[in-house]
Design a protein around this motif. Structure first.
Motif: not given
Length: 221
Positions: A28-29, A31-35, A37-38, A79
């Motif tokens: 999820n971290a 995913r967040a970097e790629h814009g 949602a979790a 990560r």
């Protein structure tokens, strides 16, 4: 149980330890970097047993061989390495199970497809390394599960014939590897189990629903 078991081998993630919170967190971290949602934890957890391939697959819909896969896999692993002991812990009942095996004079070890880079620090951080008679990682031998060689290597290090060992895991590959190695195989039903066929179809010798049930199967309780 129709054979004398002298050693128990365990898969690591999803069998001995619950690493899903940290692996899902890494996914999820990223995913967040790629814009993005979790994703719900419940969607990520079943794929933990498939390693980086499974996590990148479920989190990004990208499979090995596709152009984006290697970059996403390497970023995911980086990560994960930063926080792989943040929330990872032994499953409930596992401390007592390992102690009972040791008290009964049974050796035990770990056979995982997790790379040495990750498996050794996790095993050390959770206090497993000083106790385990063998720690076989995904890159210890030329082959990874479902090939039987990692299980044979663990049996050699424990000083027992494969037929005198039982392998406990939470993935179809674990059962396939154990059967190919000539070991009894048990499914850890508390684990991640993947998203494929029902565990009842895997062909294991038994399915156990909690760690302590292994003692009953071994006739130690």
């Amino acid at each position: 149980m129709s054979r004398k078991v002298r050693a128990v081998l365990f898969d690591l993630d999803g069998t001995l330890i619950d690493s899903a919170p940290d692996l899902a967190g890494a996914a999820n971290a990223l995913r967040a970097e790629h814009g993005l949602a979790a994703m719900p934890y419940e969607q990520l957890r079943p794929m933990v047993g498939a390693g980086a391939r499974g996590m990148v697959g479920v989190a990004f819909g990208v499979a090995p061989g596709e152009p984006r896969f290697e970059g996403l896999r390497d970023a995911f692993l980086a990560r994960y390495e930063q926080g792989m002991l943040d929330r990872t812990c032994l499953f409930d009942g596992m401390h007592g199970l390992l102690g009972a095996l040791e008290s009964a004079g049974l050796g035990w070890g770990i056979v995982t497809n997790k790379a040495t880079r990750f498996a050794v620090p996790v095993a050390e951080g959770l206090g497993l390394s000083p106790r385990a008679g063998a720690l076989i990682c995904g890159d210890t031998t030329p082959h990874a599960k479902p090939h039987p060689e990692p299980l044979w290597e663990a049996a050699r290090r424990l000083g027992h014939a494969p037929a005198d060992c039982v392998y406990v895991g939470d993935d179809l590959r674990d059962v396939q590897a154990g059967r190919a190695a000539g070991m009894a195989t048990l499914v850890a039903a508390w684990g991640y189990l993947g998203a494929g066929d029902s565990i009842d179809t895997w062909g294991a010798d038994a399915i156990i629903n909690r760690p302590e049930a292994l003692l009953n199967w071994l006739k130690l309780a």
